[in-house]
Design an enzyme around this catalytic site. Structure first.
Site, PDB file in Angstrom:
ATOM      1  N   GLY A   1       0.809  -1.225   0.000  1.00  0.00           N
ATOM      2  CA  GLY A   1       0.000   0.000   0.000  1.00  0.00           C
ATOM      3  C   GLY A   1       0.837   1.268   0.000  1.00  0.00           C
TER       4      GLY A   1
ATOM      5  N   ASP B   1       3.431  -0.354 -14.086  1.00  0.00           N
ATOM      6  CA  ASP B   1       4.104  -1.025 -12.971  1.00  0.00           C
ATOM      7  C   ASP B   1       4.752  -2.326 -13.434  1.00  0.00           C
ATOM      8  OD1 ASP B   1       2.857   1.019 -11.661  1.00  0.00           O
ATOM      9  OD2 ASP B   1       1.386  -0.229 -10.625  1.00  0.00           O
TER      10      ASP B   1
HETATM   11  C1  GLA Z   1      -1.155   2.404 -10.149  1.00  0.00           C
HETATM   12  C2  GLA Z   1      -1.437   1.574 -11.393  1.00  0.00           C
HETATM   13  C3  GLA Z   1      -0.605   2.048 -12.583  1.00  0.00           C
HETATM   14  C4  GLA Z   1      -0.714   3.555 -12.783  1.00  0.00           C
HETATM   15  C5  GLA Z   1      -0.524   4.293 -11.459  1.00  0.00           C
HETATM   16  C6  GLA Z   1      -0.825   5.758 -11.591  1.00  0.00           C
HETATM   17  O1  GLA Z   1       0.157   2.203  -9.710  1.00  0.00           O
HETATM   18  O2  GLA Z   1      -1.163   0.212 -11.151  1.00  0.00           O
HETATM   19  O3  GLA Z   1      -0.979   1.357 -13.749  1.00  0.00           O
HETATM   20  O4  GLA Z   1      -1.922   3.898 -13.397  1.00  0.00           O
HETATM   21  O5  GLA Z   1      -1.348   3.779 -10.435  1.00  0.00           O
HETATM   22  O6  GLA Z   1       0.090   6.358 -12.440  1.00  0.00           O
END
Ligand code: GLA
Length: 381
Positions: A117, A167
């Protein structure tokens, strides 16, 4: 097999170890699912996985050291769980099975150094480590881009967050001492050398995670999609906010309600900032980079509405210190970390003052996390 317990994992003979890092994002927030640009990298904090095949046809056993919890499942009976961490693993296995991948029973021990988180993608690290481990253990020959997609889709289908691809891409494809400029439309990337000396990147974890995160995240995505639909009525060639510039958006201002206008305005402006940030880095202009980080936060706070008082406090606090060039919230928002561009000689002092101030303001202890750009997932056998 009876109920799984710790003894089962005693004298574990590891066939394959996978290291799967967390990620930071310097700039380019909530742009990935709008086909835009992001500038993340993997970091020197990771999840480790020890895998072995277990000679059963379909029984899989997973032990999470952090939760001291077990997951046992049969490959022929995979469905979403009520326990969140399990879904990241089950969702990835499901993606393999949908493609008829030839997997048999396996065991896996997982140990994480990543706070949950915190906005440093412990979830993507868990998905991608599972994907890379299973691909390698069973010699399945899926490409890195396939594994990135399986991991992203696992999150959509089993966890329910309609995340973008940033990510997972960063966790798998990053290289040491580089940032990764990713074009989320074409999935092509450029490695940008990271040499900010004497400046460093520092995270401050608010240690809160408001439970709005997943529902509001999906809502932002829908708001952007609605914006695109309206814009398409005048500009049929547009397929995502990536194809829209501020002039186009402003010409349609009266067709969009204020909220949708603000969301689109933020995303289009943030894409511009990512490109400016890369230019600043290439020109070694860290002052401009810092200003772009602050501007990104303003947009996330005022137009995209994904910040919270704790994140705003940490960013505003930075502004009174000249040796902090920039700061912003990082990741999906509603808690997690802020990222700061800070002079290395000031880190100790800043850690002290920011921790004290944050504790005084919110009665919560912040955690300070130093980060260095690192290589993405790798394996050892
Ligand atoms: C989370 C999501 C990503 C991206 C970010 C905001 O980490 O998993 O795909 O959208 O938020 O940039």
């Amino acid at each position: 097999m009876g109920t799984l317990n710790k003894d089962y994992f005693d004298n574990f003979e590891t066939e394959l170890t996978v290291f799967s890092p967390g990620r930071i994002n310097l700039i380019g927030e909530h742009t990935d699912y709008n086909d835009g640009f992001v500038l993340p990298t993997a970091i020197d904090k990771k999840i480790s996985f020890s895998f072995r095949k277990n000679n059963t046809a379909e029984t899989c056993n997973v032990y999470s050291k952090n939760f001291d919890a077990f997951l046992q499942f049969q490959l022929s009976k995979i469905s979403p769980s009520t326990i969140e961490w399990e879904n990241y693993i089950l969702g990835v296995i499901d993606e393999f099975l949908k493609r008829n991948a030839s997997i048999t029973g396996f065991d896996c021990i997982i140990h994480s150094e990543l706070p949950i988180g915190a906005g440093i993608s412990s979830s993507a690290a868990l998905e991608c480590g599972t994907a890379i481990g299973v691909n390698s253990l069973f010699n399945l020959q899926f490409s890195s881009k396939d594994l990135i997609t399986f991991s992203r889709d696992a999150e959509h289908n089993f966890v329910g967050t309609k995340c973008g691809v940033m990510d997972q891409f960063a966790v798998v494809m990053s290289e040491k001492d580089h940032l990764l400029l990713l074009d989320c439309k074409t999935l092509t990337h450029e490695l940008i050398p990271f040499n900010f000396s004497p400046y460093k990147l520092l995270l401050v974890n608010t240690n809160i995670s408001h439970n709005l995160a997943s529902s509001e995240y999906n809502k932002r995505r829908e708001e952007c999609e609605l914006g695109v639909k309206i814009i398409q009525q005048n500009y049929p060639e547009v397929t995502s906010l990536r194809d829209v510039n501020l002039d186009m958006l402003n010409s349609l201002k009266s067709d969009l309600n204020e909220t949708i206008y603000q969301r689109c305005n933020y995303v289009i402006s943030e894409n511009i900032r990512v490109k400016q940030a890369v230019k600043s880095i290439k020109e070694n202009d860290l002052n401009s980079l810092g200003m772009l980080m602050y501007a990104s936060h303003e947009g996330l706070r005022n137009s995209y509405d994904v910040s919270c008082p704790e994140l705003d406090f940490l960013v505003d606090f930075s502004k009174s210190y000249q040796l902090v060039l920039g700061a912003r919230m990082m990741g999906g928002g509603f808690g997690g970390c802020t990222i700061h561009l800070i002079h290395q000689d000031f880190i100790d002092e800043y850690t002290e003052v920011v921790s004290t101030a944050y504790l005084k303001q919110f009665g919560i202890k912040a955690s300070i996390i130093g980060v260095n750009p690192c290589q993405g997932c790798f394996t050892q056998s």
